[in-house]
Design a protein around this motif. Structure first.
Motif, PDB file in Angstrom:
ATOM      1  N   ASP A 142      -5.972 -12.540   5.624  1.00 22.54           N
ATOM      2  CA  ASP A 142      -5.088 -11.216   5.587  1.00 22.54           C
ATOM      3  C   ASP A 142      -5.351 -10.502   4.319  1.00 22.54           C
ATOM      4  N   GLY A 143      -5.343  -9.003   4.478  1.00 19.39           N
ATOM      5  CA  GLY A 143      -5.302  -8.343   3.307  1.00 19.39           C
ATOM      6  C   GLY A 143      -6.675  -7.901   2.748  1.00 19.39           C
ATOM      7  N   LEU A 144      -7.780  -8.206   3.580  1.00 13.62           N
ATOM      8  CA  LEU A 144      -9.150  -7.627   3.165  1.00 13.62           C
ATOM      9  C   LEU A 144      -9.093  -6.148   3.013  1.00 13.62           C
ATOM     10  N   ALA A 145      -9.727  -5.740   2.066  1.00  9.80           N
ATOM     11  CA  ALA A 145      -9.894  -4.167   2.196  1.00  9.80           C
ATOM     12  C   ALA A 145     -10.765  -3.784   3.440  1.00  9.80           C
ATOM     13  N   THR A 146     -10.832  -2.598   3.567  1.00 12.04           N
ATOM     14  CA  THR A 146     -11.305  -2.099   4.689  1.00 12.04           C
ATOM     15  C   THR A 146     -13.064  -1.723   4.524  1.00 12.04           C
ATOM     16  N   SER A 147     -13.171  -1.672   3.150  1.00  9.94           N
ATOM     17  CA  SER A 147     -14.618  -1.649   2.783  1.00  9.94           C
ATOM     18  C   SER A 147     -15.312  -3.057   2.772  1.00  9.94           C
ATOM     19  N   VAL A 148     -14.866  -3.999   2.958  1.00  9.83           N
ATOM     20  CA  VAL A 148     -15.586  -5.462   3.265  1.00  9.83           C
ATOM     21  C   VAL A 148     -16.300  -5.358   4.812  1.00  9.83           C
ATOM     22  N   SER A 149     -17.317  -5.693   4.664  1.00 13.07           N
ATOM     23  CA  SER A 149     -17.963  -6.103   5.889  1.00 13.07           C
ATOM     24  C   SER A 149     -18.185  -7.391   6.322  1.00 13.07           C
ATOM     25  N   ARG A 150     -18.404  -7.705   7.668  1.00 15.37           N
ATOM     26  CA  ARG A 150     -18.559  -9.151   7.959  1.00 15.37           C
ATOM     27  C   ARG A 150     -19.595  -9.977   7.165  1.00 15.37           C
ATOM     28  N   TRP A 151     -20.888  -9.175   7.147  1.00 11.31           N
ATOM     29  CA  TRP A 151     -21.837  -9.879   6.288  1.00 11.31           C
ATOM     30  C   TRP A 151     -21.515 -10.125   4.976  1.00 11.31           C
ATOM     31  N   GLU A 152     -21.059  -9.199   4.455  1.00 13.54           N
ATOM     32  CA  GLU A 152     -20.651  -9.691   3.043  1.00 13.54           C
ATOM     33  C   GLU A 152     -19.653 -10.648   2.640  1.00 13.54           C
ATOM     34  N   LEU A 153     -18.508 -10.694   3.660  1.00 16.48           N
ATOM     35  CA  LEU A 153     -17.361 -11.795   3.515  1.00 16.48           C
ATOM     36  C   LEU A 153     -18.202 -12.960   3.748  1.00 16.48           C
ATOM     37  N   GLU A 154     -18.997 -12.971   4.753  1.00 10.95           N
ATOM     38  CA  GLU A 154     -19.657 -14.366   5.174  1.00 10.95           C
ATOM     39  C   GLU A 154     -20.644 -14.654   4.262  1.00 10.95           C
ATOM     40  N   ALA A 155     -21.090 -13.805   3.488  1.00  7.24           N
ATOM     41  CA  ALA A 155     -22.418 -14.494   2.386  1.00  7.24           C
ATOM     42  C   ALA A 155     -21.386 -15.117   1.195  1.00  7.24           C
ATOM     43  N   VAL A 156     -20.265 -14.392   1.024  1.00  5.27           N
ATOM     44  CA  VAL A 156     -19.492 -14.941  -0.205  1.00  5.27           C
ATOM     45  C   VAL A 156     -18.918 -16.223   0.281  1.00  5.27           C
ATOM     46  N   LEU A 157     -18.283 -16.440   1.627  1.00  7.14           N
ATOM     47  CA  LEU A 157     -17.795 -17.675   1.814  1.00  7.14           C
ATOM     48  C   LEU A 157     -18.870 -18.969   1.858  1.00  7.14           C
ATOM     49  N   ARG A 158     -20.017 -18.394   2.294  1.00  9.13           N
ATOM     50  CA  ARG A 158     -21.271 -19.318   2.211  1.00  9.13           C
ATOM     51  C   ARG A 158     -21.324 -20.048   0.742  1.00  9.13           C
ATOM     52  N   ARG A 159     -21.350 -19.150  -0.176  1.00 12.72           N
ATOM     53  CA  ARG A 159     -21.272 -19.545  -1.611  1.00 12.72           C
ATOM     54  C   ARG A 159     -20.228 -20.467  -2.083  1.00 12.72           C
ATOM     55  N   VAL A 160     -19.081 -20.054  -1.647  1.00 12.21           N
ATOM     56  CA  VAL A 160     -17.742 -20.854  -2.288  1.00 12.21           C
ATOM     57  C   VAL A 160     -17.224 -21.956  -1.444  1.00 12.21           C
ATOM     58  N   THR A 161     -17.717 -21.952  -0.051  1.00 11.14           N
ATOM     59  CA  THR A 161     -17.297 -23.031   0.693  1.00 11.14           C
ATOM     60  C   THR A 161     -18.259 -23.547   1.661  1.00 11.14           C
ATOM     61  N   GLU A 162     -18.151 -24.576   2.361  1.00 12.87           N
ATOM     62  CA  GLU A 162     -19.319 -25.412   3.072  1.00 12.87           C
ATOM     63  C   GLU A 162     -18.643 -25.368   4.416  1.00 12.87           C
ATOM     64  N   GLU A 209      -5.644  -8.594  -2.698  1.00  8.27           N
ATOM     65  CA  GLU A 209      -5.330  -9.742  -2.857  1.00  8.27           C
ATOM     66  C   GLU A 209      -5.116 -10.446  -1.345  1.00  8.27           C
ATOM     67  N   MET A 210      -5.701 -11.530  -1.193  1.00  3.57           N
ATOM     68  CA  MET A 210      -5.763 -12.037   0.242  1.00  3.57           C
ATOM     69  C   MET A 210      -4.752 -13.138   0.422  1.00  3.57           C
ATOM     70  N   ARG A 211      -4.295 -13.226   1.662  1.00  4.44           N
ATOM     71  CA  ARG A 211      -3.332 -14.447   2.011  1.00  4.44           C
ATOM     72  C   ARG A 211      -4.047 -15.179   2.958  1.00  4.44           C
ATOM     73  N   VAL A 212      -4.456 -16.386   2.485  1.00  4.28           N
ATOM     74  CA  VAL A 212      -5.071 -17.508   3.245  1.00  4.28           C
ATOM     75  C   VAL A 212      -4.193 -18.394   3.814  1.00  4.28           C
ATOM     76  N   ASP A 213      -4.192 -18.674   5.205  1.00  3.15           N
ATOM     77  CA  ASP A 213      -3.566 -19.763   5.978  1.00  3.15           C
ATOM     78  C   ASP A 213      -3.992 -20.242   7.003  1.00  3.15           C
ATOM     79  N   TRP A 214      -3.668 -21.301   7.744  1.00  3.24           N
ATOM     80  CA  TRP A 214      -4.134 -21.837   9.054  1.00  3.24           C
ATOM     81  C   TRP A 214      -3.955 -20.857  10.006  1.00  3.24           C
ATOM     82  N   LEU A 215      -4.843 -20.692  10.914  1.00  2.00           N
ATOM     83  CA  LEU A 215      -4.913 -19.582  11.938  1.00  2.00           C
ATOM     84  C   LEU A 215      -3.713 -20.028  12.998  1.00  2.00           C
ATOM     85  N   ASN A 216      -2.468 -19.146  13.224  1.00  2.00           N
ATOM     86  CA  ASN A 216      -1.467 -19.401  13.811  1.00  2.00           C
ATOM     87  C   ASN A 216      -1.768 -19.271  15.155  1.00  2.00           C
ATOM     88  N   PRO A 217      -1.655 -20.017  16.148  1.00  6.53           N
ATOM     89  CA  PRO A 217      -1.590 -20.053  17.740  1.00  6.53           C
ATOM     90  C   PRO A 217      -1.343 -18.705  18.232  1.00  6.53           C
TER      91      PRO A 217
END
Length: 337
Positions: A142-162, A209-217
């Motif tokens: 939560d807390g992503l800027a409205t300027s961030v697109s899905r492809w941009e976020l996914e590209a970043v995540l694929r570089r820093v996580t597996e 700044e983003m807040r990262v957590d497990w997805l609450n049901p």
């Protein structure tokens, strides 16, 4: 070769048990690999043929004495079924963090482990907890800027996580003018490692700044009632490429962050993502940071270490580290300063 990876162990703490672990690993030819705060056996174990075990084969092990290691735990949990993987969460001192995960080759092994070892005393007065692992695979950011697109976020995540499988964007239910992302990973382990990386990396994207957590049901159900936010909606003109507000930066340092953002925007490389982690602090005020800058349009991230000094109570060491690494990246990109 069978070895334990180099790590910072405080030799005066639990020395006898650490030596016993090393001797056991050598004698039993068990290979333990430590990655980002957890030590792992298997995945797959020697001689394994076929696909990984299905869901429902992993158990959570809690309330472990912090000086107990795999030389005690793996034989114990292996006694009720074939282990596919065993993960012990570790501290930098070489003590365990009090919990572990055991994944069996089938569901029967997991059920036997729970029946046999829940409330089992690994030593007198130390009863452990063993239960079915939730095996969560989804994170909320939560807390992503409205300027961030899905492809941009996914590209970043694929570089820093597996292991990221999908990224879905929604309007944030908690913050105005912000987005919430649901990240789905290939396994609980991949999701847990991603959560640790994103939280410890002091992650910001689009200047927020983003807040990262497990997805609450409950949150998941609420989001499913709404349509996915269109990933193409972006703030034009790079207006959200700023840096989080702290104490004002000097014009020279401020320009380093701005110039990197503007350079990436003009070359359609995407918004730089800064990951910073303080790994050492000196008594004279100097801080050593591990830094990584991920630019979606660049094939590899920029990584390294830098020393900074916190200048005044209103300034964050993380912000100083971002400035320092921004200057280095600009030089590497051939920008004159």
């Amino acid at each position: 070769q069978h070895h334990l990876p180099p790590q910072t162990w405080t030799n005066s703490i639990n020395q006898a048990n650490k030596m016993a672990l090393l001797a056991w690993a050598k004698e039993s030819r068990i290979d333990l690999v430590q990655i980002n705060g957890q030590r792992r056996y298997g995945a797959p174990p020697p001689g394994w043929v076929g696909d990984p075990p299905p869901a429902g084969t992993e158990v959570f092990i809690g309330k472990l004495p912090q000086d107990v290691y795999e030389n005690t735990l793996i034989p114990l949990f292996q006694s009720v079924g074939k282990l596919y993987e065993f993960r012990l969460m570790m501290t930098f001192s070489g003590l365990n963090r009090g919990f572990a995960y055991a994944k069996y080759s089938n569901r029967r092994g997991a059920k036997e482990a729970i029946a046999t070892f829940n409330n089992f005393e690994v030593r007198e007065g130390c009863a452990i907890v063993v239960c079915k692992s939730m095996e969560k695979c989804e994170l909320s950011v939560d807390g992503l800027a409205t300027s961030v697109s899905r492809w941009e976020l996914e590209a970043v995540l694929r570089r820093v996580t597996e292991g990221v499988l999908s990224v879905t964007l929604y309007a944030s239910p908690c913050q105005k003018r912000a987005q919430l992302a649901v990240l789905r990973y290939s396994s609980h382990q991949a999701a847990a490692m991603a959560k640790k990386t994103l939280m410890e990396g002091n992650m910001r994207l689009g200047g927020m700044e983003m807040r990262v957590d497990w997805l609450n049901p409950d949150l998941k159900q609420k989001l499913q009632l709404h349509e996915e936010k269109p990933s193409s909606s972006r703030v034009q003109g790079g207006k959200c490429l700023g840096v989080p507000k702290q104490a004002p930066l000097s014009p020279v340092l401020r320009s380093a962050l701005d110039r990197l953002n503007i350079l990436c925007w003009r070359q359609y490389l995407g918004t730089p993502l800064f990951l910073t982690k303080c790994v050492q602090a000196n008594s004279n005020g100097w801080l050593r940071f591990w830094c990584r800058v991920v630019i979606p349009g660049c094939p590899t991230p920029f990584s390294g270490f830098t020393w900074v000094r916190q200048n005044g109570p209103g300034r964050s060491g993380h912000e100083e580290a971002k400035v320092a690494v921004a200057l280095q990246v600009l030089r590497m990109l051939g920008e004159s300063l």
